[in-house]
Each structure stands twice: as structure tokens, then as C-alpha cells.
Design a protein around this motif. Structure first.
Motif, PDB file in Angstrom:
ATOM      1  N   SER A  27       0.044  15.444   6.222  1.00 47.80           N
ATOM      2  CA  SER A  27       0.983  16.482   5.806  1.00 47.80           C
ATOM      3  C   SER A  27       0.223  17.597   5.121  1.00 47.80           C
ATOM      4  CB  SER A  27       2.045  15.907   4.864  1.00 47.80           C
ATOM      5  OG  SER A  27       1.435  15.347   3.708  1.00 47.80           O
ATOM      6  N   VAL A  28       0.741  18.816   5.231  1.00 49.27           N
ATOM      7  CA  VAL A  28       0.098  19.968   4.603  1.00 49.27           C
ATOM      8  C   VAL A  28       0.399  19.944   3.111  1.00 49.27           C
ATOM      9  CG1 VAL A  28      -0.047  22.477   4.529  1.00 49.27           C
ATOM     10  CG2 VAL A  28       0.312  21.314   6.717  1.00 49.27           C
ATOM     11  N   VAL A  29      -0.654  20.098   2.298  1.00 50.52           N
ATOM     12  CA  VAL A  29      -0.481  20.074   0.847  1.00 50.52           C
ATOM     13  C   VAL A  29      -0.301  21.482   0.302  1.00 50.52           C
ATOM     14  CG1 VAL A  29      -1.533  19.427  -1.340  1.00 50.52           C
ATOM     15  CG2 VAL A  29      -1.805  17.956   0.648  1.00 50.52           C
ATOM     16  N   ARG A  30      -1.280  22.342   0.541  1.00 46.94           N
ATOM     17  CA  ARG A  30      -1.165  23.727   0.058  1.00 46.94           C
ATOM     18  C   ARG A  30      -1.392  24.699   1.200  1.00 46.94           C
ATOM     19  NH1 ARG A  30      -4.358  21.218  -3.840  1.00 46.94           N
ATOM     20  NH2 ARG A  30      -3.304  20.801  -5.801  1.00 46.94           N
ATOM     21  N   GLU A  31      -2.669  24.904   1.529  1.00 46.69           N
ATOM     22  CA  GLU A  31      -2.986  25.854   2.575  1.00 46.69           C
ATOM     23  C   GLU A  31      -2.995  25.142   3.922  1.00 46.69           C
ATOM     24  OE1 GLU A  31      -6.653  27.626   1.516  1.00 46.69           O
ATOM     25  OE2 GLU A  31      -5.904  28.458  -0.368  1.00 46.69           O
ATOM     26  N   ARG A  32      -3.148  25.939   4.953  1.00 45.04           N
ATOM     27  CA  ARG A  32      -3.051  25.425   6.311  1.00 45.04           C
ATOM     28  C   ARG A  32      -4.023  24.289   6.592  1.00 45.04           C
ATOM     29  NH1 ARG A  32      -2.400  23.335  10.062  1.00 45.04           N
ATOM     30  NH2 ARG A  32      -1.941  23.967  12.188  1.00 45.04           N
ATOM     31  N   THR A  33      -5.224  24.355   5.949  1.00 45.32           N
ATOM     32  CA  THR A  33      -6.255  23.368   6.278  1.00 45.32           C
ATOM     33  C   THR A  33      -6.394  22.281   5.231  1.00 45.32           C
ATOM     34  OG1 THR A  33      -7.880  24.898   5.328  1.00 45.32           O
ATOM     35  CG2 THR A  33      -7.622  24.917   7.712  1.00 45.32           C
ATOM     36  N   GLU A  34      -5.547  22.271   4.197  1.00 49.03           N
ATOM     37  CA  GLU A  34      -5.630  21.203   3.204  1.00 49.03           C
ATOM     38  C   GLU A  34      -4.549  20.185   3.492  1.00 49.03           C
ATOM     39  OE1 GLU A  34      -5.896  20.384  -1.590  1.00 49.03           O
ATOM     40  OE2 GLU A  34      -5.746  22.435  -0.836  1.00 49.03           O
ATOM     41  N   VAL A  35      -4.957  18.968   3.805  1.00 49.08           N
ATOM     42  CA  VAL A  35      -4.022  17.943   4.245  1.00 49.08           C
ATOM     43  C   VAL A  35      -4.283  16.650   3.515  1.00 49.08           C
ATOM     44  CG1 VAL A  35      -3.788  18.956   6.557  1.00 49.08           C
ATOM     45  CG2 VAL A  35      -5.547  17.219   6.129  1.00 49.08           C
ATOM     46  N   GLN A  36      -3.331  15.730   3.607  1.00 50.87           N
ATOM     47  CA  GLN A  36      -3.521  14.380   3.080  1.00 50.87           C
ATOM     48  C   GLN A  36      -2.848  13.400   4.028  1.00 50.87           C
ATOM     49  OE1 GLN A  36      -1.610  14.552  -0.744  1.00 50.87           O
ATOM     50  NE2 GLN A  36       0.382  13.899   0.069  1.00 50.87           N
ATOM     51  N   LEU A  37      -3.286  12.148   3.995  1.00 51.82           N
ATOM     52  CA  LEU A  37      -2.724  11.134   4.868  1.00 51.82           C
ATOM     53  C   LEU A  37      -1.310  10.775   4.442  1.00 51.82           C
ATOM     54  CD1 LEU A  37      -5.713   8.644   5.218  1.00 51.82           C
ATOM     55  CD2 LEU A  37      -4.934  10.299   6.897  1.00 51.82           C
ATOM     56  N   THR A  38      -0.429  10.538   5.430  1.00 46.68           N
ATOM     57  CA  THR A  38       0.879   9.964   5.160  1.00 46.68           C
ATOM     58  C   THR A  38       0.757   8.449   5.284  1.00 46.68           C
ATOM     59  OG1 THR A  38       1.551  10.001   7.482  1.00 46.68           O
ATOM     60  CG2 THR A  38       1.988  11.995   6.180  1.00 46.68           C
ATOM     61  N   SER A  39       1.887   7.762   5.116  1.00 43.67           N
ATOM     62  CA  SER A  39       1.858   6.306   5.243  1.00 43.67           C
ATOM     63  C   SER A  39       1.412   5.886   6.642  1.00 43.67           C
ATOM     64  CB  SER A  39       3.239   5.721   4.941  1.00 43.67           C
ATOM     65  OG  SER A  39       4.216   6.256   5.804  1.00 43.67           O
ATOM     66  N   GLU A  87       0.855  -1.195   0.000  1.00 43.92           N
ATOM     67  CA  GLU A  87       0.000   0.000   0.000  1.00 43.92           C
ATOM     68  C   GLU A  87       0.883   1.233   0.000  1.00 43.92           C
ATOM     69  OE1 GLU A  87      -2.189   3.425   1.496  1.00 43.92           O
ATOM     70  OE2 GLU A  87      -0.456   2.475   2.434  1.00 43.92           O
ATOM     71  N   HIS A  88       0.551   2.175  -0.894  1.00 37.15           N
ATOM     72  CA  HIS A  88       1.272   3.447  -0.958  1.00 37.15           C
ATOM     73  C   HIS A  88       0.289   4.485  -1.474  1.00 37.15           C
ATOM     74  CE1 HIS A  88       2.131   2.957  -5.448  1.00 37.15           C
ATOM     75  NE2 HIS A  88       1.767   1.748  -5.086  1.00 37.15           N
ATOM     76  N   SER A  89       0.759   5.605  -1.986  1.00 32.71           N
ATOM     77  CA  SER A  89      -0.180   6.632  -2.461  1.00 32.71           C
ATOM     78  C   SER A  89       0.226   7.141  -3.833  1.00 32.71           C
ATOM     79  CB  SER A  89      -0.247   7.804  -1.473  1.00 32.71           C
ATOM     80  OG  SER A  89       0.962   8.542  -1.485  1.00 32.71           O
ATOM     81  N   GLU A  90      -0.783   7.602  -4.561  1.00 35.28           N
ATOM     82  CA  GLU A  90      -0.582   8.287  -5.844  1.00 35.28           C
ATOM     83  C   GLU A  90      -1.475   9.520  -5.853  1.00 35.28           C
ATOM     84  OE1 GLU A  90      -1.353   5.617  -9.064  1.00 35.28           O
ATOM     85  OE2 GLU A  90       0.697   4.818  -9.061  1.00 35.28           O
ATOM     86  N   ASP A  91      -0.858  10.679  -5.958  1.00 40.07           N
ATOM     87  CA  ASP A  91      -1.606  11.935  -5.966  1.00 40.07           C
ATOM     88  C   ASP A  91      -2.534  12.046  -4.756  1.00 40.07           C
ATOM     89  OD1 ASP A  91      -0.431  12.630  -8.433  1.00 40.07           O
ATOM     90  OD2 ASP A  91      -1.949  11.485  -9.525  1.00 40.07           O
ATOM     91  N   GLY A  92      -2.033  11.607  -3.599  1.00 33.13           N
ATOM     92  CA  GLY A  92      -2.800  11.721  -2.374  1.00 33.13           C
ATOM     93  C   GLY A  92      -3.839  10.654  -2.157  1.00 33.13           C
ATOM     94  N   VAL A  93      -3.966   9.701  -3.094  1.00 37.07           N
ATOM     95  CA  VAL A  93      -4.950   8.626  -2.991  1.00 37.07           C
ATOM     96  C   VAL A  93      -4.254   7.319  -2.614  1.00 37.07           C
ATOM     97  CG1 VAL A  93      -6.702   7.288  -4.218  1.00 37.07           C
ATOM     98  CG2 VAL A  93      -6.449   9.730  -4.694  1.00 37.07           C
ATOM     99  N   SER A  94      -4.833   6.597  -1.646  1.00 42.88           N
ATOM    100  CA  SER A  94      -4.284   5.307  -1.244  1.00 42.88           C
ATOM    101  C   SER A  94      -4.503   4.277  -2.349  1.00 42.88           C
ATOM    102  CB  SER A  94      -4.966   4.828   0.043  1.00 42.88           C
ATOM    103  OG  SER A  94      -4.601   3.499   0.339  1.00 42.88           O
ATOM    104  N   VAL A  95      -3.424   3.585  -2.726  1.00 38.30           N
ATOM    105  CA  VAL A  95      -3.512   2.522  -3.735  1.00 38.30           C
ATOM    106  C   VAL A  95      -2.732   1.311  -3.237  1.00 38.30           C
ATOM    107  CG1 VAL A  95      -3.746   4.134  -5.672  1.00 38.30           C
ATOM    108  CG2 VAL A  95      -1.478   3.286  -5.032  1.00 38.30           C
ATOM    109  N   GLU A  96      -3.071   0.153  -3.789  1.00 35.57           N
ATOM    110  CA  GLU A  96      -2.267  -1.046  -3.569  1.00 35.57           C
ATOM    111  C   GLU A  96      -1.704  -1.498  -4.901  1.00 35.57           C
ATOM    112  OE1 GLU A  96      -3.697  -4.523  -1.627  1.00 35.57           O
ATOM    113  OE2 GLU A  96      -4.208  -3.457   0.223  1.00 35.57           O
ATOM    114  N   THR A  97      -0.419  -1.803  -4.903  1.00 37.93           N
ATOM    115  CA  THR A  97       0.234  -2.405  -6.057  1.00 37.93           C
ATOM    116  C   THR A  97       0.654  -3.817  -5.656  1.00 37.93           C
ATOM    117  OG1 THR A  97       1.060  -0.271  -6.840  1.00 37.93           O
ATOM    118  CG2 THR A  97       2.168  -2.240  -7.658  1.00 37.93           C
ATOM    119  N   HIS A  98       0.299  -4.808  -6.481  1.00 35.36           N
ATOM    120  CA  HIS A  98       0.655  -6.192  -6.195  1.00 35.36           C
ATOM    121  C   HIS A  98       1.805  -6.615  -7.099  1.00 35.36           C
ATOM    122  CE1 HIS A  98      -3.624  -7.104  -4.436  1.00 35.36           C
ATOM    123  NE2 HIS A  98      -2.985  -6.137  -3.806  1.00 35.36           N
ATOM    124  N   LEU A  99       2.823  -7.228  -6.497  1.00 35.03           N
ATOM    125  CA  LEU A  99       4.032  -7.635  -7.206  1.00 35.03           C
ATOM    126  C   LEU A  99       4.225  -9.131  -7.032  1.00 35.03           C
ATOM    127  CD1 LEU A  99       6.238  -4.827  -5.631  1.00 35.03           C
ATOM    128  CD2 LEU A  99       5.051  -4.691  -7.826  1.00 35.03           C
TER     129      LEU A  99
END
Length: 286
Positions: A261-273, A177-189
Motif C-alpha cells: 500500500s502507498v504510505v506517502r509518496e508514489r514510491t514509498e510503500v509497505q507490505l500488507t497482510s 502475525e500483523h504489523s506495527e508502524d509498517g513492521v511485521s511483528v508476531e504477538t503470541h496469545l
């Protein structure tokens, strides 16, 4: 693997022969050596030279403490070669391990499903072939369908490993599980032999480093779940049922805990790992 042998690393370190011919050597000690790594072999050079073809390595591990001498070294790589186990520790262990991952995986082809899951939703994605490149920061994949996928090692939230039939053969499948453009995704290998064990150890090590150990209140957990499900940070107060000031306080705490983590403004955030791991644990408990 390329037929042309090329040197990848040349450094100082030490090695310990922990198992020989299937017998654990409880009196084994470390031996200083020069370590030369190519895309085909690893050479441990002292008075004599011990050479190990990469193709002869059955699996790797991060620990194999056969005695107190081996346990006293914080970081080493355990190489399982038939009935032998050698522990290798370099002066710059992190750099050496990344070089080893590169030697084993660069330009190799594995099976990939991407994205297997996106935003918590299972995708109807087929297995395809992907060519691998390892860097200090990421596992990069060039897929047969033209996609370029980067699994950032500092962004891995969770990892699952299981055996599964892929393309008609039993293979080790690593679900990361990781992220792409702030969206959680799963890549299977999916891989076999050395490729599979290196993928598993490399990505598991990264996931462990990113592992969340957070003590969150119910409200903070609900904020994490809201963000994980795609709710805009601006809509969190109404979605969770708290006022804006309380939301800002929670954002401050989650930022301090490195869960968002802060993306742009003070109140816009996204999940970290870490935050995605907490959310994933919350989903599993419901």
C-alpha cells in the motif's frame, strides 16, 4: 467475567440441533428463533427458551454440516456443549459473531508475549497478562506492563496454533502475525477453554479472509522479500538489481494485487497482510 449480566445482542435468526447426547441428528432442520446474547449466556427463544451458559461451551467452530439442511446455510456458528452441538445463524451473521466474541472475551485476562518476533527477529520477551477487548476491527490488549496492543483483524498475515506450557499450565497458544508502524511483528496469545477456542476461530477467520493467492514472478518475489527485510522502497532498485522504471512497474502491480500500500509518496510503500504472507512463505522455502 463480570458478575453483572448485561445484554450484548438481541436479534432474529435460526438454530439447528446437529448433535444431541452424542448422536448426530441427520434429519435435523433449522428452527426460527430470537437470539439474545449476554455476557453470561446465549438464549434461543421460540415457543420455548433454550439457554446456554457461555461457561458451558466447550469450543466453537465455523462449520459442522450434519446434513444437507445445515450445509445449505453459508454462515453459522457451531457451539459444542458437552455432548450436544448447536448451529446458530443470525440475520447479520458477521455482526452476531463479533458480538459473541465480545461476550466471551471482553474484560477477560489472557497471557500475552508481545512482540514475540519483530521484523523477523525473535525477541527476548516474557509472557505477561493482558486484558482483552474486541471491536469490529481489532483485538485490543491492555498489558500488565502498560503496553496497549492492537491486532487489526484486516491486517493479520498468518496464524499458527499449538499447545504449549505457559505459566505452569498447558494452554492453547495462538501466534498471530500483523504489523506495527509498517513492521511485521508476531504477538503470541495463550488461553484455556472458551477463551482459547474463541481467539483461535476469530483470528483464523480474519487470516483466511486476508490470505494471499498471488502469482508472482521471481523478480516480484525478490521485491517483496526486500521490503519485508526492511529495505527502503527507494533502495529496492539497487538491492534487487533492476532499474527504477521496472521497480515502478512492479510497485504498480503489487499495489493492484493489494500486496503493498502507498504510505506517502508514489514510491514509498509497505507490505500488507497479503504481502507479508507471501514473504513468510518465501522465507519458509529458503
Amino acid at each position: 467475567m463480570s458478575d453483572t449480566e448485561r445484554k450484548i445482542a438481541d436479534t432474529r435468526g435460526q438454530y439447528l440441533l446437529a448433535v444431541q447426547g452424542g448422536q448426530r441428528l441427520t434429519d435435523a432442520d433449522w428452527r426460527d428463533c430470537r437470539i439474545v446474547l449476554t455476557n453470561q449466556r446465549i438464549a434461543l427463544i421460540e415457543e420455548e427458551k433454550r439457554q446456554i451458559p457461555l461457561s458451558g461451551i466447550d469450543r466453537i467452530a465455523d462449520r459442522f454440516d450434519v446434513n444437507q439442511k445445515s450445509a445449505s446455510v453459508a454462515d453459522y456458528l457451531a457451539l459444542h456443549v458437552e455432548e450436544d452441538v448447536l448451529l446458530v445463524s443470525a440475520a447479520d451473521q458477521d455482526g452476531f459473531e463479533t458480538d459473541f466474541y465480545r461476550a466471551a472475551l471482553d474484560e477477560e485476562v489472557i497471557f500475552v508475549r508481545h512482540p514475540a518476533i519483530e521484523g523477523g527477529v525473535v525477541q527476548d520477551t516474557e509472557w505477561t497478562k493482558g486484558r482483552v477487548k474486541v471491536t469490529d476491527r481489532a483485538l485490543r490488549l491492555a498489558l500488565a506492563d502498560g503496553q496497549a496492543v492492537a491486532v487489526e483483524r484486516a491486517d493479520i498475515g498468518s496464524l499458527t496454533v499449538e499447545e504449549r506450557t505457559v505459566s505452569g499450565a498447558e494452554r492453547t497458544v495462538v501466534e498471530v502475525e500483523h504489523s506495527e508502524d509498517g513492521v511485521s511483528v508476531e504477538t503470541h496469545l495463550a488461553g484455556e477453554g472458551l477463551h482459547a477456542t474463541v481467539l483461535e476461530v476469530m483470528l483464523a477467520e480474519s487470516a483466511e479472509r486476508n490470505r494471499a493467492d498471488l502469482d508472482l514472478s521471481n523478480t516480484e518475489q525478490r521485491v517483496i522479500m526486500a521490503l519485508h527485510s526492511g529495505v527502503s522502497p527507494f533502495d529496492v532498485p539497487e538491492f534487487v538489481g533492476i532499474d527504477v522504471d521496472r521497480t515502478e512497474e512492479i510497485f504498480d502491480r503489487l499495489i493492484e494485487l493489494d500486496a503493498i500500500s502507498v504510505v506517502r509518496e508514489r514510491t514509498e510503500v509497505q507490505l500488507t497482510s497479503k504481502g507479508r504472507r507471501v514473504a513468510g512463505q518465501g522465507v519458509g522455502e529458503r
